[in-house]
Design a protein around this motif. Structure first.
Motif, PDB file in Angstrom:
ATOM      1  N   GLU A  53      -3.195   6.330  -0.238  1.00  0.00           N
ATOM      2  CA  GLU A  53      -3.431   5.382  -1.329  1.00  0.00           C
ATOM      3  C   GLU A  53      -3.847   6.137  -2.581  1.00  0.00           C
ATOM      4  N   SER A  54      -3.491   5.579  -3.722  1.00  0.00           N
ATOM      5  CA  SER A  54      -3.942   6.208  -4.957  1.00  0.00           C
ATOM      6  C   SER A  54      -5.365   5.749  -5.247  1.00  0.00           C
ATOM      7  N   VAL A  55      -6.010   6.497  -6.140  1.00  0.00           N
ATOM      8  CA  VAL A  55      -7.354   6.103  -6.565  1.00  0.00           C
ATOM      9  C   VAL A  55      -7.286   4.722  -7.214  1.00  0.00           C
ATOM     10  N   TYR A  56      -6.175   4.474  -7.902  1.00  0.00           N
ATOM     11  CA  TYR A  56      -5.991   3.193  -8.577  1.00  0.00           C
ATOM     12  C   TYR A  56      -5.973   2.035  -7.579  1.00  0.00           C
ATOM     13  N   VAL A  57      -5.283   2.238  -6.467  1.00  0.00           N
ATOM     14  CA  VAL A  57      -5.133   1.169  -5.478  1.00  0.00           C
ATOM     15  C   VAL A  57      -6.388   1.027  -4.626  1.00  0.00           C
TER      16      VAL A  57
ATOM     17  N   TRP B 236       0.972 -11.086  -0.372  1.00  0.00           N
ATOM     18  CA  TRP B 236      -0.351 -10.920   0.226  1.00  0.00           C
ATOM     19  C   TRP B 236      -1.109  -9.798  -0.486  1.00  0.00           C
ATOM     20  N   SER B 237      -0.413  -8.671  -0.698  1.00  0.00           N
ATOM     21  CA  SER B 237      -1.048  -7.538  -1.366  1.00  0.00           C
ATOM     22  C   SER B 237      -1.577  -7.955  -2.743  1.00  0.00           C
ATOM     23  N   TYR B 238      -0.749  -8.704  -3.470  1.00  0.00           N
ATOM     24  CA  TYR B 238      -1.117  -9.137  -4.819  1.00  0.00           C
ATOM     25  C   TYR B 238      -2.336 -10.046  -4.799  1.00  0.00           C
ATOM     26  N   GLU B 239      -2.336 -10.974  -3.859  1.00  0.00           N
ATOM     27  CA  GLU B 239      -3.399 -11.984  -3.835  1.00  0.00           C
ATOM     28  C   GLU B 239      -4.698 -11.469  -3.219  1.00  0.00           C
ATOM     29  N   VAL B 240      -4.595 -10.413  -2.396  1.00  0.00           N
ATOM     30  CA  VAL B 240      -5.766 -10.021  -1.616  1.00  0.00           C
ATOM     31  C   VAL B 240      -6.362  -8.680  -2.038  1.00  0.00           C
ATOM     32  N   LEU B 241      -5.511  -7.685  -2.300  1.00  0.00           N
ATOM     33  CA  LEU B 241      -6.038  -6.321  -2.373  1.00  0.00           C
ATOM     34  C   LEU B 241      -6.736  -5.986  -3.676  1.00  0.00           C
ATOM     35  N   GLY B 242      -6.462  -6.721  -4.738  1.00  0.00           N
ATOM     36  CA  GLY B 242      -7.274  -6.535  -5.937  1.00  0.00           C
ATOM     37  C   GLY B 242      -6.859  -5.386  -6.826  1.00  0.00           C
ATOM     38  N   VAL B 246       2.144  -5.272  -6.033  1.00  0.00           N
ATOM     39  CA  VAL B 246       2.765  -5.915  -4.878  1.00  0.00           C
ATOM     40  C   VAL B 246       3.286  -4.898  -3.876  1.00  0.00           C
ATOM     41  N   TRP B 247       3.401  -3.664  -4.277  1.00  0.00           N
ATOM     42  CA  TRP B 247       4.047  -2.681  -3.408  1.00  0.00           C
ATOM     43  C   TRP B 247       3.446  -1.332  -3.711  1.00  0.00           C
ATOM     44  N   ALA B 248       2.939  -0.631  -2.686  1.00  0.00           N
ATOM     45  CA  ALA B 248       2.250   0.630  -2.943  1.00  0.00           C
ATOM     46  C   ALA B 248       2.960   1.824  -2.312  1.00  0.00           C
ATOM     47  N   TRP B 249       4.149   1.632  -1.757  1.00  0.00           N
ATOM     48  CA  TRP B 249       4.875   2.698  -1.058  1.00  0.00           C
ATOM     49  C   TRP B 249       4.002   3.299   0.037  1.00  0.00           C
ATOM     50  N   ASP B 250       3.265   2.447   0.668  1.00  0.00           N
ATOM     51  CA  ASP B 250       2.418   2.835   1.774  1.00  0.00           C
ATOM     52  C   ASP B 250       3.329   3.088   2.993  1.00  0.00           C
ATOM     53  N   GLU B 395       2.933   6.907  -4.745  1.00  0.00           N
ATOM     54  CA  GLU B 395       3.716   5.993  -5.559  1.00  0.00           C
ATOM     55  C   GLU B 395       4.529   6.660  -6.673  1.00  0.00           C
ATOM     56  N   PRO B 396       3.954   7.592  -7.445  1.00  0.00           N
ATOM     57  CA  PRO B 396       4.738   8.142  -8.550  1.00  0.00           C
ATOM     58  C   PRO B 396       6.039   8.793  -8.090  1.00  0.00           C
ATOM     59  N   PHE B 397       5.987   9.470  -6.920  1.00  0.00           N
ATOM     60  CA  PHE B 397       7.208  10.087  -6.393  1.00  0.00           C
ATOM     61  C   PHE B 397       8.270   9.027  -6.124  1.00  0.00           C
ATOM     62  N   PHE B 398       7.870   7.974  -5.398  1.00  0.00           N
ATOM     63  CA  PHE B 398       8.840   6.946  -5.030  1.00  0.00           C
ATOM     64  C   PHE B 398       9.337   6.192  -6.261  1.00  0.00           C
ATOM     65  N   ASP B 399       8.417   5.933  -7.193  1.00  0.00           N
ATOM     66  CA  ASP B 399       8.827   5.219  -8.405  1.00  0.00           C
ATOM     67  C   ASP B 399       9.868   6.013  -9.178  1.00  0.00           C
ATOM     68  N   ARG B 400       9.612   7.314  -9.278  1.00  0.00           N
ATOM     69  CA  ARG B 400      10.489   8.145 -10.080  1.00  0.00           C
ATOM     70  C   ARG B 400      11.900   8.172  -9.498  1.00  0.00           C
ATOM     71  N   LEU B 401      11.982   8.212  -8.159  1.00  0.00           N
ATOM     72  CA  LEU B 401      13.310   8.307  -7.557  1.00  0.00           C
ATOM     73  C   LEU B 401      13.969   6.942  -7.378  1.00  0.00           C
TER      74      LEU B 401
END
Lengths: 163, 657
Positions: A53-57, B236-242, B246-250, B395-401
């Motif tokens: 997880e990122s620090v942001y998340v 769910w991620s949007y409403e709960v995780l704060g 919506v997507w964190a490439w987890d 995330e930045p890696f996945f976003d970039r590609l």
């Protein structure tokens, strides 16, 4: 005439699209707030205790403390984003960079996708070329005459059984 | 009574044994029937399928019973059960950890096995159905063995325990926890059915297009469920995780996304095979990959070797899953190699500028995307194994590609629907693409007029408009020709799905690029203005029960309704969980979180405000994808016999003999 019209229509459309894209893409989106700068920086840092997880998340306390550090640096306004990230990467001996470096072994994560894409596009192009070469040539007049003769002579036997 | 244990444990274990026995005998009967063609044995297959399903349902009900009655004699209930969990979340706690989620897998798989047996009950002696059933049973045996071995949900726990911590607090504060996992599992496990028929086709050598037609709906329904499940997860991620995303490439998200990508490639390229009889090996490989990737993904995320917000504690099911993955790959590749001669496709693709050419390009893109996501997910493991150091690929890696890949996909979505089969001339393209291209230009101009900036989002809006134009063109032409039937069937339903995807892409681009955020130090009675809105702290609300302490800050937006971002401390866990509060709107959401530390006795609070454009359209896009999937399940226009095709036309009721 019609053709010219079509071309003109496409050309004008492309011109409009290019202008819109040019205007929109190059304009300044305005200053960002401090919070936005903090978000942008913490999106590039990994939370050291929560794998992936990122620090942001992350809402973990380790992420919270890094976020506060970034907030202090941003508020002080002396360092650039990259300097803030470098300082935090120095402080935490563990890996906190979310974007793998493009050097050494880590660069593979960047190189391999590009290689795969190039190879698969090349393979696709190769396949199309092979298909084009394999394509049966168009029937010549002699072929058609032959088929016509055979069909005429023995109706129904000139074709393969579809089953 | 508690020390002696409830009836859930023994009943559950017995039910699992029943299920295992049912699937072992089912496998034996299916193989025997497929080899000998004995009708009586074949009919037993159906019975054993029902026995398997009964075992699985029994075990699941026993687990729910143990959970509802708080049977703390079971180790699993000790870990995820609690006397104070509200009934609804307690019900959902069954699938909140490893053993329960494998149990849910068993339930879905056994249910599908029975459903397939029932659907093909009149053709159960057909060897292809027989081998498909055998594949289903073999998979079921593996999962039953998991639940009886390394992931046993009914293992007895330490004596004397009378209460537990309950499920992860994050799984206790939104209703979606009831729906996201089961729906996702139906999609994930549903991929077993087309895979099983692919194996059936390979074993029997009936590699024509019959097996594809058999599994078309199963594949589409599973794909639709997987899509829906993934989107619910984002919600769910949007409403709960704060963190407002919506997507964190987890890794677990990726584990569901990679099979989704190969599955999406499959439901496109299968059309080429049905129409032209080509790409047979490729389609089989995509199905095998999709199924194998569900197992690999489960291995990566459930064995404890990768961690994420979803990952459960370490367990020893890793070697089992990895071995099963290896078996699937070896058997499938072996079968494809063995049948290589029959898989050679008769046709050729005449031109890259054709419908089939576009499908191929789509497939290469989807496969490359799947590879990139998989690579990013496992790369930390590779680095750790080879160089013994930690690395995070985030995330930045996945976003970039994924950005460029997504843009090329949108372009293909614009061009492919108007392309004819075989080949297209430049004139035809210029004519058919004319008004979709104007749609794209219009979208771009409107976006710029509204103040949009940046290359990536603007290209997304332009290409999104282009693709939407192409999809609408197809729908308009189809409804003009066929009335309401122009909205159903795969081609037209598919266009509705495309519209949903476009909405999702546009909404994601807008919300990722134009989110504004600011931290506000609010004091009671002193409204603050930011982002065109007024925020006023009107007070605090504290909720205290035996389970948690929640502090809510009441923030009135624009002098209207008060929203209540909260921080909850769960007594059993000691962790602070932030819960956002969202004002949803058609053009933008206002997303509020309460930032620690919070002192309800003071009269101030730190509130982080996100202004997120177009979020609602993500969910509308998801709904449209679901609707399109449903529409595509209705039979569309029958193909005219004069239409060119080099693959056999599907015969109603089954394959040609």
């Amino acid at each position: 005439m019609n053709r010219i019209k079509t071309r003109l229509a496409w050309a004008s459309m492309l011109l409009v699209a290019a202008c819109a894209l040019g205007i929109g893409a190059t304009r300044d989106s305005g200053p960002s707030t401090q919070a936005e700068r903090i978000d942008a920086i913490t999106e590039r840092l990994a939370c050291p205790t929560c794998d992936g997880e990122s620090v942001y998340v992350s809402r973990a306390s380790a992420a919270e403390s890094i976020r506060n550090q970034v907030a202090r640096d941003v508020a002080a306004g002396r360092l650039t984003d990259d300097q803030i990230i470098a300082a935090i990467a120095d402080r935490f001996k563990a890996q906190v960079l979310l974007v793998p470096r493009a050097t050494g072994f880590d660069s593979l994560v960047w190189i391999v996708p590009v290689v795969v894409l190039v190879v698969s596009v090349a393979a696709l192009a190769g396949a199309f070329r092979r298909w084009r070469d394999e394509r049966p040539a168009d029937a010549t007049a002699a072929d058609e005459e032959l088929v016509g003769r055979l069909l005429g002579a023995e109706p129904g036997t000139g074709r393969d059984d579809p089953s | 009574m508690l020390a002696a244990g409830g009836i859930g444990g023994p009943l559950g274990r017995a039910a699992l044994v029943v299920g295992l026995v049912g699937s072992v005998f089912g496998l034996l009967a299916a193989v025997t029937a497929a080899r000998t063609g004995d009708r009586r044995v074949a009919r037993l297959v159906i019975r054993f399928a029902w026995l398997t399903a009964t075992g699985a349902v029994g075990a699941f009900v026993a687990m729910e019973w143990a959970m509802v009655t708080r049977d703390f004699s079971l180790d699993y209930i000790q870990r995820v059960g609690s006397r104070s969990t509200p009934a609804l979340y307690n019900f959902a706690a069954v699938w909140s950890a490893l053993e329960g989620s494998i149990l849910m897998w068993v339930l879905v798989l056994a249910g599908l096995t029975a459903a397939v047996a029932h659907k093909y009950r009149r053709r159960i002696d057909d060897p292809m159905v027989g081998w498909a059933m055998a594949t289903m049973f073999a998979t079921a045996i593996f999962f039953f063995m998991l639940t009886l071995g390394p992931a046993n949900p009914f293992a007895p726990g330490a004596p004397g325990v009378v209460d537990g911590p309950g499920p992860n607090p994050l799984l206790q504060n939104h209703l979606l926890v009831m729906f996201h996992p089961p729906i996702l599992y139906i999609g994930y496990v549903g991929m077993t059915v087309p895979f099983a028929f692919a194996i059936g086709a390979l074993v029997t050598g009936r590699l024509g297009e019959g097996w594809l037609v058999e599994t078309r709906r199963w594949a589409i329904v599973s794909w639709g469920m997987l899509t829906f499940g993934i989107i619910l997860g984002g919600w769910w991620s949007y409403e709960v995780l704060g963190w407002s995303g919506v997507w964190a490439w987890d890794p677990v998200e990726n584990a569901s996304f990679v099979p989704w990508l190969t599955g999406t490639a499959y439901i496109h390229s299968v059309l080429v095979q049905e129409r032209r009889g080509m790409l047979r090996v490729w389609n089989l490989s995509l199905l095998v990959a999709t199924f194998a990737l569900t197992i690999l993904g489960t291995f990566l995320t459930r064995s404890g070797i990768l961690n994420s917000v979803h990952a459960f504690s370490e367990s020893n099911i890793g070697p089992w899953l990895l071995s099963f993955f290896a078996v699937i790959v070896v058997v499938s590749v072996g079968l494809i190699g063995w049948r290589g001669d029959r898989l050679r496709s008769p046709g050729v693709i005449d031109s890259p500028i054709s419908r089939e050419g576009a499908f191929l390009a789509n497939n290469v893109l989807f496969a490359a995307f799947a590879f990139v996501v998989l690579l990013g997910t496992v790369f930390p493991l590779v680095v750790e194994a080879l160089q013994n150091r930690q690395l995070v690929v985030g995330e930045p890696f996945f976003d970039r590609l994924s950005g460029p890949i997504g843009l090329v996909m949108l372009f293909l979505m614009s061009v492919a629907p108007v392309l004819p089969w075989r080949k297209a001339s430049g004139e035809v393209l210029a004519d058919r693409l004319h008004w979709p291209a104007w749609c794209g230009t219009a979208a771009l101009v409107v976006a710029v007029v509204l103040g949009a900036s940046g290359w990536a989002p603007l290209l997304t809006f332009g290409l999104g408009g282009f693709a939407a134009g192409a999809a609408l063109r197809q729908l308009v032409l189809a409804t003009r020709r066929q009335g309401w039937r122009g909205l159903v069937g795969r081609a037209n339903g598919g266009m509705v799905v495309h519209l949903g995807v476009i909405l999702l892409a546009v909404a994601l681009a807008a919300s990722n690029s134009y989110t504004r955020s600011q931290e506000l130090n609010l004091e009671i009675g002193a409204p603050a203005r930011w982002g065109g809105h007024t925020f006023e702290l009107v007070g605090f609300e504290q909720v205290d029960d035996d389970r948690r302490t929640a502090i809510k800050a009441l923030v009135s937006i624009d002098g209207g309704q008060a929203y209540a971002p909260a921080i909850t401390k769960f007594k059993s866990m000691g962790t602070n969980i932030g819960t956002p509060s969202v004002r949803t709107g058609f053009t933008k959401d206002l997303y509020l979180t309460l930032e620690p530390p919070v002192k309800p006795t003071s009269d101030s609070a730190r509130i982080k405000v996100f202004v997120k454009p177009m979020i609602l359209w993500l969910w509308i896009g998801g709904g449209l994808m679901g609707l399109g999937t449903l529409l595509s399940l209705f039979p569309g226009r029958r193909r005219r016999p004069t239409d060119p095709t080099s693959a056999p036309v599907a015969v109603a009721g089954g394959v040609a003999p």
